[in-house]
Design a protein around this motif. Sequence first.
Motif, PDB file in Angstrom:
ATOM      1  N   LYS A  70       0.819  -1.212   0.000  1.00  0.00           N
ATOM      2  CA  LYS A  70       0.000   0.000   0.000  1.00  0.00           C
ATOM      3  C   LYS A  70       0.852   1.261   0.000  1.00  0.00           C
ATOM      4  CE  LYS A  70      -0.644  -0.165   5.044  1.00  0.00           C
ATOM      5  NZ  LYS A  70      -1.653  -0.272   6.126  1.00  0.00           N
ATOM      6  N   VAL A  71       2.049   1.183   0.573  1.00  0.00           N
ATOM      7  CA  VAL A  71       2.924   2.354   0.585  1.00  0.00           C
ATOM      8  C   VAL A  71       3.312   2.742  -0.833  1.00  0.00           C
ATOM      9  CG1 VAL A  71       5.126   3.290   1.383  1.00  0.00           C
ATOM     10  CG2 VAL A  71       3.784   1.804   2.880  1.00  0.00           C
ATOM     11  N   GLU A  72       3.471   1.744  -1.722  1.00  0.00           N
ATOM     12  CA  GLU A  72       3.787   2.040  -3.120  1.00  0.00           C
ATOM     13  C   GLU A  72       2.665   2.838  -3.779  1.00  0.00           C
ATOM     14  OE1 GLU A  72       6.655   1.387  -4.873  1.00  0.00           O
ATOM     15  OE2 GLU A  72       7.398   0.921  -2.881  1.00  0.00           O
ATOM     16  N   LEU A  73       1.444   2.497  -3.450  1.00  0.00           N
ATOM     17  CA  LEU A  73       0.299   3.237  -4.005  1.00  0.00           C
ATOM     18  C   LEU A  73       0.238   4.651  -3.434  1.00  0.00           C
ATOM     19  CD1 LEU A  73      -2.401   0.417  -3.870  1.00  0.00           C
ATOM     20  CD2 LEU A  73      -0.942   1.071  -5.783  1.00  0.00           C
ATOM     21  N   TYR A  74       0.519   4.793  -2.146  1.00  0.00           N
ATOM     22  CA  TYR A  74       0.525   6.122  -1.530  1.00  0.00           C
ATOM     23  C   TYR A  74       1.526   7.032  -2.221  1.00  0.00           C
ATOM     24  CZ  TYR A  74      -1.824   3.838   2.472  1.00  0.00           C
ATOM     25  OH  TYR A  74      -2.684   3.150   3.280  1.00  0.00           O
ATOM     26  N   LYS A  75       2.717   6.500  -2.485  1.00  0.00           N
ATOM     27  CA  LYS A  75       3.756   7.306  -3.127  1.00  0.00           C
ATOM     28  C   LYS A  75       3.334   7.721  -4.537  1.00  0.00           C
ATOM     29  CE  LYS A  75       6.992   4.191  -2.287  1.00  0.00           C
ATOM     30  NZ  LYS A  75       8.305   3.498  -2.241  1.00  0.00           N
TER      31      LYS A  75
END
Length: 550
Positions: A70-75
């Motif tokens: 999910k952190v990849e999507l946030y970035k």
Amino acid sequence: MAASTVLAKAVGAERELKVHIPGYGGFISSGMITLAGSVRATPASSSSSCSAGIVRAVATPDTAVIKRSKVELYKEQSNFLRFPLNEELQNEAAGINEVATQLIKFHGSYQQTNRDERGTKSYQFMLRTKNPCGKVPNKLYLVMDDLADEFGIGTLRLTTRQTFQLHGVLKKNLKTVMSTIIKNMGSTLGACGDLNRNVLAPAAPYTNKEYAFAQETAENIASLLTPQSGAYYDIWVDGEKVMSAEPPDVTAARNDNSHGTNFPESPEPIYGTQFLPRKFKIAVTVPTDNSVDILTNDIGVVVISDSDGEHQGFNIYVGGGMGRTHRVETTFPRLGEPLGYVPKEDILYAVKAIVVTQRENGRRDDRKYSRMKYLISQWGIEKFRCVVEKYYGKKFEPFRELPDWEFRSYLGWHEQGDGALFCGLHVDSGRIGGKMKKALREVIEKYNLNVRITPNQNLILCDIRRTWRRPITTVLAQAGLLGFDKLQEMVNKWDGVIKSPTKHNLKIFADRQTYEAMEELAQIQSKSAHQLAMEVIRNYVSSQQNGKEE
């Protein structure tokens, strides 16, 4: 003892064990790839024997096949680290939402809760500065000292990556604190998050060629890998860029795309929208000086000089890292290993090529395995070198022979080499507070001293005139600051480890000789000295209770 020494056996065990990490397909690659409105070519071919299919580009993944954290999507959706952090900082809530909590790390801050308060969560923030080589100008130290009192919990903390941490800042005060740091020769940009962290170098302010060159190189690498989009300045100082001009060599290396390393026309030419899969750590040093624990970094850079002391180039280690996930046996610490040697004029291009290799191939589905050490462990150093050479544009030269490493603390008084002195001070657990904080403030302010933070969470006072040594020593001693001589005195009086069970708090060993003798016997039985002593005592008590001695 340096962590490198402790890890030596662990690395050997890792190689024997051949740990298998769950596979990851990487991102889709093609001849030309579109990312957030920009196009980047894949790397130019080289004489390397690597398969072209190894090199992948960061692109929107095939979501039917590849999972991303999910952190990849946030970035990806943050507009280069702006949204929704900019909105969350404007509302009246005491904290920020989950997405903003991840993004603010890139700006150098972590949201935390006050564990001492019960009931409703009380949010506060920790700020971490970025100080290449641990350098702290006089003005910045005094400002950090003030901010700790006015907006923090009254203490400054020194980290193992040569930076400050400021705890207890409330959300409503974040912008004031951040802007004050920025406008006083400091920065927190990239101190946390999925990008290059603070670049280490020996903290000693020696003026000889090797040390000066190592520190200059560390500063240039830090500048090369600093985020470029401007989000940091937009949020904290309303778009005003408060930064010094960087060397032309750094700008040239960042902008060079002759081997397909960059995202053309992107606000982040090296990082793109995704940044790196995980945090990335770099250290620079000179031969023998392992004050930075060189082999525990993603990249370790070592200055190589000729017999006249003129620097010629750099040895490069890759793949170090201390972290692991508790009770997950497929995670592990790892020592860096030799990648090769590069001429001094190529170091920025070589570092950039390594970073891009990790950017393109590091795992983005499971953050436990996202550090570069796992990529190298899975590929092997030969395949990793082969891919890096595609982005570097040439082959690495053979690794140069190095002398043995030594740990150096730099505690006590030393000659800088220019007629001035420096003094290394031990700081317990890196906490500066109370009498120590006041004494350091008095000395640093009165004598206009610059300081350095060491990788051992200690502090070095720099540029001290010889006539200042006595009065400075007096002030520090009155505050209990325990210089090398005092530490040596404590070591000489130490009687060894006295172990006792927590339940009954028994002190079994009264002297070092008895303890060492018991420890020797215990090792034969694969026990601790304390365990063996307790068995002897229990057997004796039992025999007495039975009315006989054995």
